[in-house]
Scaffold this motif. Structure first.
Motif, PDB file in Angstrom:
ATOM      1  N   HIS A  55       0.801  -1.215   0.000  1.00  0.00           N
ATOM      2  CA  HIS A  55       0.000   0.000   0.000  1.00  0.00           C
ATOM      3  C   HIS A  55       0.836   1.268   0.000  1.00  0.00           C
ATOM      4  N   GLU A  56       1.920   1.263   0.666  1.00  0.00           N
ATOM      5  CA  GLU A  56       2.707   2.484   0.796  1.00  0.00           C
ATOM      6  C   GLU A  56       3.982   2.472  -0.025  1.00  0.00           C
ATOM      7  N   VAL A  57       4.080   1.566  -0.989  1.00  0.00           N
ATOM      8  CA  VAL A  57       5.289   1.550  -1.807  1.00  0.00           C
ATOM      9  C   VAL A  57       5.366   2.849  -2.595  1.00  0.00           C
ATOM     10  N   PRO A  58       6.581   3.307  -2.842  1.00  0.00           N
ATOM     11  CA  PRO A  58       6.744   4.601  -3.511  1.00  0.00           C
ATOM     12  C   PRO A  58       6.051   4.672  -4.869  1.00  0.00           C
ATOM     13  N   GLN A  59       6.073   3.564  -5.607  1.00  0.00           N
ATOM     14  CA  GLN A  59       5.454   3.584  -6.928  1.00  0.00           C
ATOM     15  C   GLN A  59       3.945   3.818  -6.827  1.00  0.00           C
ATOM     16  N   ARG A  60       3.330   3.162  -5.869  1.00  0.00           N
ATOM     17  CA  ARG A  60       1.887   3.331  -5.701  1.00  0.00           C
ATOM     18  C   ARG A  60       1.574   4.774  -5.312  1.00  0.00           C
ATOM     19  N   LEU A  61       2.371   5.324  -4.437  1.00  0.00           N
ATOM     20  CA  LEU A  61       2.165   6.717  -4.036  1.00  0.00           C
ATOM     21  C   LEU A  61       2.363   7.649  -5.226  1.00  0.00           C
ATOM     22  N   ALA A  62       3.326   7.315  -6.084  1.00  0.00           N
ATOM     23  CA  ALA A  62       3.567   8.149  -7.268  1.00  0.00           C
ATOM     24  C   ALA A  62       2.361   8.119  -8.196  1.00  0.00           C
TER      25      ALA A  62
ATOM     26  N   VAL B 130       3.817   9.729 -14.394  1.00  0.00           N
ATOM     27  CA  VAL B 130       4.401   8.636 -13.614  1.00  0.00           C
ATOM     28  C   VAL B 130       5.731   8.195 -14.209  1.00  0.00           C
ATOM     29  N   GLY B 131       5.817   8.234 -15.493  1.00  0.00           N
ATOM     30  CA  GLY B 131       6.993   7.699 -16.173  1.00  0.00           C
ATOM     31  C   GLY B 131       6.608   6.373 -16.774  1.00  0.00           C
ATOM     32  N   ASP B 132       7.008   6.123 -18.011  1.00  0.00           N
ATOM     33  CA  ASP B 132       6.541   4.910 -18.674  1.00  0.00           C
ATOM     34  C   ASP B 132       7.635   3.921 -19.022  1.00  0.00           C
ATOM     35  N   GLU B 133       8.807   4.084 -18.466  1.00  0.00           N
ATOM     36  CA  GLU B 133       9.840   3.098 -18.721  1.00  0.00           C
ATOM     37  C   GLU B 133       9.639   1.929 -17.776  1.00  0.00           C
ATOM     38  N   ARG B 134       9.549   0.749 -18.352  1.00  0.00           N
ATOM     39  CA  ARG B 134       9.360  -0.437 -17.523  1.00  0.00           C
ATOM     40  C   ARG B 134      10.565  -0.627 -16.607  1.00  0.00           C
ATOM     41  N   GLY B 135      10.279  -0.891 -15.376  1.00  0.00           N
ATOM     42  CA  GLY B 135      11.332  -1.156 -14.423  1.00  0.00           C
ATOM     43  C   GLY B 135      11.925   0.082 -13.792  1.00  0.00           C
ATOM     44  N   SER B 136      11.635   1.236 -14.329  1.00  0.00           N
ATOM     45  CA  SER B 136      12.182   2.442 -13.722  1.00  0.00           C
ATOM     46  C   SER B 136      11.306   2.843 -12.533  1.00  0.00           C
ATOM     47  N   PRO B 137      11.891   3.591 -11.613  1.00  0.00           N
ATOM     48  CA  PRO B 137      11.078   4.031 -10.475  1.00  0.00           C
ATOM     49  C   PRO B 137       9.883   4.826 -10.979  1.00  0.00           C
ATOM     50  N   GLY B 138       8.764   4.564 -10.396  1.00  0.00           N
ATOM     51  CA  GLY B 138       7.561   5.297 -10.764  1.00  0.00           C
ATOM     52  C   GLY B 138       6.673   4.532 -11.716  1.00  0.00           C
ATOM     53  N   HIS B 139       7.177   3.456 -12.337  1.00  0.00           N
ATOM     54  CA  HIS B 139       6.326   2.679 -13.226  1.00  0.00           C
ATOM     55  C   HIS B 139       5.830   1.457 -12.478  1.00  0.00           C
ATOM     56  N   VAL B 140       4.524   1.349 -12.345  1.00  0.00           N
ATOM     57  CA  VAL B 140       3.936   0.262 -11.584  1.00  0.00           C
ATOM     58  C   VAL B 140       2.927  -0.451 -12.456  1.00  0.00           C
ATOM     59  N   LEU B 141       3.167  -1.726 -12.680  1.00  0.00           N
ATOM     60  CA  LEU B 141       2.228  -2.473 -13.508  1.00  0.00           C
ATOM     61  C   LEU B 141       1.027  -2.976 -12.724  1.00  0.00           C
ATOM     62  N   ASP B 142       1.213  -3.243 -11.440  1.00  0.00           N
ATOM     63  CA  ASP B 142       0.138  -3.882 -10.697  1.00  0.00           C
ATOM     64  C   ASP B 142      -0.792  -2.898  -9.988  1.00  0.00           C
ATOM     65  N   VAL B 143      -0.707  -1.641 -10.296  1.00  0.00           N
ATOM     66  CA  VAL B 143      -1.591  -0.668  -9.650  1.00  0.00           C
ATOM     67  C   VAL B 143      -3.019  -0.861 -10.106  1.00  0.00           C
ATOM     68  N   LEU B 144      -3.169  -1.241 -11.357  1.00  0.00           N
ATOM     69  CA  LEU B 144      -4.512  -1.452 -11.880  1.00  0.00           C
ATOM     70  C   LEU B 144      -5.047  -2.759 -11.312  1.00  0.00           C
ATOM     71  N   THR B 145      -6.174  -2.701 -10.624  1.00  0.00           N
ATOM     72  CA  THR B 145      -6.698  -3.898  -9.977  1.00  0.00           C
ATOM     73  C   THR B 145      -7.526  -4.740 -10.916  1.00  0.00           C
ATOM     74  N   VAL B 146      -7.994  -4.151 -11.992  1.00  0.00           N
ATOM     75  CA  VAL B 146      -8.827  -4.871 -12.940  1.00  0.00           C
ATOM     76  C   VAL B 146      -8.193  -4.698 -14.308  1.00  0.00           C
TER      77      VAL B 146
END
Length: 184
Positions: A99-106, A161-177
């Protein structure tokens, strides 16, 4: 004397006594006023059944007593329901370690920076799993407008957010659906 005149007289003669009765039996003063209002509502509805004037106060106390009993029962049911809901919510929302990971907060921060409508379109699509035509119906827009705004909102979110995979700020699992494709 008309039934309305009798009711007015009955109300004037008994309001304070009933309010005092109710105030001594409830925790919140607002509840006492509700009890008295409900008691007089019953008296109004049953004006044809009211006892003679010398007995009406006791009849009103009897009605108020039943109204209070219903009030207390509904309070107990409300408390039990609230407790069950709190337990279910605690089970569902318990400690999400991510919940509090930096990517999710971003991502949350980036969502806040989008316009209200774009954010709502994006969230209805990604979190609720709605297709653009369904989102259009929810927000009262044209489906073509929603598709355009959705595309723009996705692009803007990627920029924020930034769209480079693997870079800070890119989160693939934020979308729940999974984002649905129209017509599938």
């Amino acid at each position: 004397m008309s039934s309305e005149e009798r009711f007015r007289r009955l109300y004037a003669a008994n309001f304070e006594a009933l309010l005092a009765y109710a105030l001594r039996r409830v925790e919140q003063p607002e509840d006492a006023s509700d009890v008295v209002a409900e008691t007089f509502l019953v008296a109004w509805r049953r004006s044809g059944d009211l006892p003679p004037d010398d007995e009406v106060r006791l009849w009103l106390y009897g009605v108020a007593r039943r109204v209070l009993a219903n009030h207390h029962r509904s309070g107990t049911r409300r408390d039990r329901l609230g407790e069950r809901l709190r337990q279910r919510l605690a089970a569902v929302t318990s400690a999400d370690p991510g919940h509090e990971v930096p990517q999710r907060l971003a991502v949350r921060d980036a969502l806040k920076r989008l316009g209200d409508t774009d954010r709502e379109i994006l969230m209805l699509t990604a979190w609720e799993g709605l297709e653009p035509r369904e989102v259009a119906e929810v927000i009262g827009e044209n489906a073509a407008v929603v598709r355009t705004r959705l595309s723009r909102a996705r692009r803007r979110l990627r920029e924020l957010v930034g769209d480079e995979r693997g870079s800070p700020g890119h989160v693939l699992d934020v979308l729940t659906v999974p984002v649905p494709k129209e017509g599938t």
